[in-house]
Design a protein around this motif. Sequence first.
Motif, short mmCIF file in Angstrom:
data_model
loop_
_atom_site.label_atom_id
_atom_site.label_comp_id
_atom_site.label_asym_id
_atom_site.label_seq_id
_atom_site.Cartn_x
_atom_site.Cartn_y
_atom_site.Cartn_z
N ASP A 1 1.69 14.20 -6.72
CA ASP A 1 2.56 13.80 -6.48
C ASP A 1 3.20 12.79 -6.39
N GLU A 2 3.99 13.07 -7.47
CA GLU A 2 5.37 11.86 -7.39
C GLU A 2 5.98 12.57 -6.42
N VAL A 3 7.48 11.68 -6.77
CA VAL A 3 7.89 12.02 -5.86
C VAL A 3 10.09 12.84 -6.76
N GLY B 1 5.47 9.72 6.88
CA GLY B 1 6.69 8.70 7.44
C GLY B 1 7.17 7.69 5.90
N LEU B 2 6.10 7.36 5.31
CA LEU B 2 6.34 6.40 3.99
C LEU B 2 7.11 7.63 3.26
N ARG B 3 6.41 9.07 3.29
CA ARG B 3 6.84 10.02 2.05
C ARG B 3 8.33 10.27 2.23
N TRP B 4 8.73 10.59 3.59
CA TRP B 4 9.20 11.40 3.97
C TRP B 4 10.59 9.58 3.50
N GLN B 5 10.77 8.77 3.78
CA GLN B 5 11.59 7.54 3.24
C GLN B 5 11.77 7.27 2.09
N GLU B 6 10.63 7.34 0.85
CA GLU B 6 10.79 7.44 -0.84
C GLU B 6 11.21 9.20 -0.80
N ALA B 7 10.89 10.22 -0.45
CA ALA B 7 11.81 11.04 -0.69
C ALA B 7 12.65 10.90 -0.69
N MET C 1 1.20 -1.37 0.07
CA MET C 1 -0.38 -0.32 0.03
C MET C 1 0.15 1.44 0.25
N ASN C 2 0.90 2.16 -0.83
CA ASN C 2 1.12 2.95 -0.75
C ASN C 2 0.71 4.39 -0.57
N GLN C 3 1.38 5.55 -0.26
CA GLN C 3 1.00 6.76 0.80
C GLN C 3 0.42 7.08 0.18
#
Length: 347
Positions: free
Chosen positions: A113-115, A52-58, A1-3
Amino acid sequence: MNQANIFTISMVFYLISFALYCIYMSYKKENIYKFARFANWIGLISALVGLGLRWQEAGHPPLSNMYESMLTLSTLIVLSGVLFTIKHPLALLEAGSSVFAIMMIGIASLFPDEVQPLIPALQSKWLYVHVSLAFLGEACFAVAFILSYMYCLRRILGNAAGKTTFNNRFEKLACYVVTVGLPFIFIAGMILLALTLKEKPDYADKWQNVVYWLICPAIVVSILLSILTYFFRGAIGKGAEKWLPEDSVLDNLTYRAIALGYPLYTVGGLVFGMIWANKAWGSYWNWDPKETWALVTFLVYSVYLHVRIARGWSGIWTACLAVAGFSVTLFTLFAVNFLISSLHSYV
């Protein structure tokens, strides 16, 4: 499941909590309030996980563009709302913070919303403290805005017989401007946002969402609120005694929210912002539009604290100042990004 899906789940739980808060305010069943608060916490925790997932991904804090900023600010507003009501439950404040979060998540969906990697101007550790502290301050200002709106609404509704007490006609006019006029001013702002997005190629296919999902519902709600406030304030006032605390309680909570948000915004938004500006552009202050309006926001809340502490003001006029301060905050956040050319326009 994505952010992105996690934030959808978060918004669903905010909607559930809002509905339950409304039911609780009607029937005063404590079990309903517990379920509403639980749903609000689930939405908040989901949003924190998504950030948190967004931070980790970006590889950097989710603070670099409008999409990330809206998600972060919406989460901080809900967090501020639930923390302010830990000792003194106030269902309407929690419901209002949920509504803010729902609207901001909806607005965030308009933006890409793309990183993406940080642009050179944002590649600094000052991003962490400057924007995060400023957003914490703005979240407290949002809480103060909700409380001030509730205060003005409480004054208009009056007692169970619909009788109100104002010292003069100007106080009454100010309360009506806040409770009835301000929603239509925000609607005008959203219309301007939709028209601006329509002219931008990247958002030409999304501006209708602002119309269908924000402007139209806001118009309906504002018209209903105006009718109910003016023609049925006696009946609503009788119920308001159940779900709105006393004027003095709302006024004091507003002061506490601003007293907490003011130093956070001042240090994070202005002081750390100037230090970062000097490192990035070689000057502490450039009179950039975002800087200028951030200063205006600071001055409005400075006036609030001055008249509240030094002059002993309280009540309607300080509530109006709190509303004006957050209105300027929203203008700084949105209008500068879309309507004014600025060094800080990171969409």
